[in-house]
Design an enzyme around this catalytic site. Sequence first.
Site, PDB file in Angstrom:
ATOM      1  N   ASN A  39       0.849  -1.183   0.000  1.00  0.00           N
ATOM      2  CA  ASN A  39       0.000   0.000   0.000  1.00  0.00           C
ATOM      3  C   ASN A  39       0.894   1.247   0.000  1.00  0.00           C
ATOM      4  O   ASN A  39       1.751   1.397   0.861  1.00  0.00           O
ATOM      5  CB  ASN A  39      -0.917  -0.032   1.229  1.00  0.00           C
ATOM      6  N   HIS A  50      -3.474   0.723  -3.459  1.00  0.00           N
ATOM      7  CA  HIS A  50      -3.558  -0.329  -2.461  1.00  0.00           C
ATOM      8  C   HIS A  50      -2.490  -1.362  -2.798  1.00  0.00           C
ATOM      9  O   HIS A  50      -1.940  -1.364  -3.906  1.00  0.00           O
ATOM     10  CB  HIS A  50      -4.934  -0.972  -2.489  1.00  0.00           C
ATOM     11  N   GLU A  52      -2.571  -4.517  -3.558  1.00  0.00           N
ATOM     12  CA  GLU A  52      -2.854  -5.368  -4.717  1.00  0.00           C
ATOM     13  C   GLU A  52      -2.675  -4.589  -6.016  1.00  0.00           C
ATOM     14  O   GLU A  52      -2.153  -5.126  -7.001  1.00  0.00           O
ATOM     15  CB  GLU A  52      -4.278  -5.927  -4.621  1.00  0.00           C
ATOM     16  N   SER A  77      -7.802  -8.954   3.407  1.00  0.00           N
ATOM     17  CA  SER A  77      -8.912  -9.199   2.490  1.00  0.00           C
ATOM     18  C   SER A  77      -9.047  -8.038   1.504  1.00  0.00           C
ATOM     19  O   SER A  77      -9.086  -6.877   1.911  1.00  0.00           O
ATOM     20  CB  SER A  77     -10.205  -9.346   3.300  1.00  0.00           C
ATOM     21  N   CYS A  79     -10.313  -5.139  -0.935  1.00  0.00           N
ATOM     22  CA  CYS A  79     -11.472  -4.244  -0.990  1.00  0.00           C
ATOM     23  C   CYS A  79     -12.197  -4.412  -2.335  1.00  0.00           C
ATOM     24  O   CYS A  79     -11.789  -5.196  -3.194  1.00  0.00           O
ATOM     25  CB  CYS A  79     -11.007  -2.805  -0.815  1.00  0.00           C
ATOM     26  N   CYS A  82      -9.804  -3.631  -5.393  1.00  0.00           N
ATOM     27  CA  CYS A  82      -8.819  -4.672  -5.656  1.00  0.00           C
ATOM     28  C   CYS A  82      -9.496  -5.967  -6.087  1.00  0.00           C
ATOM     29  O   CYS A  82      -8.971  -6.692  -6.953  1.00  0.00           O
ATOM     30  CB  CYS A  82      -7.938  -4.870  -4.436  1.00  0.00           C
ATOM     31  N   ASP A 142      -8.357   5.114   3.910  1.00  0.00           N
ATOM     32  CA  ASP A 142      -7.942   4.042   3.014  1.00  0.00           C
ATOM     33  C   ASP A 142      -9.108   3.180   2.577  1.00  0.00           C
ATOM     34  O   ASP A 142      -9.160   2.716   1.446  1.00  0.00           O
ATOM     35  CB  ASP A 142      -6.876   3.182   3.690  1.00  0.00           C
TER      36      ASP A 142
END
Length: 145
Positions: A39, A50, A52, A77, A79, A82, A142
């Site tokens: 991130n 982010h 990912e 996990s 979002c 992503c 975020d």
Amino acid sequence: MDGFMQSAIDEAKKGLNEGGIPIGAVLVIGDRIVGRGHNKRIQEDSPILHAEMDCLENVGRLTAGEYQKSTLYTTLSPCDMCSGAVLLYGIPRVVIGENRTFQGPENYLRSRGVSLKVFDDAECVAMMTQFIKKNPDLWNEDIGE
């Protein structure tokens, strides 16, 4: 714990050491990491970096066939944003470090055929819990709250 998740955790720690949010990700094809990221919303003043997304950016262009053979490892996990990238590129497997501090649309990903595995890793939970406690405003920003 497997080595790929450990690499994602290492990315999360790198982000934290840079003053960012401690979330990391790696993309794996076969037995090889093809991209890493963490991130960087704070560090790069970015609305989309982010872990990912940074990881996918660092991978560069892949063919649809390469994405279809990949696994995304992420410490948290994913979002909605992503998860959308996972669906867009047809990434069939996501391995998640933890989903206690935040849970993205995991059921939706499953309904679209994505295989999910959640490690519920204590180190991932502790990193995020400590960060959220110390930085609630950054965390809420975020996740769009």
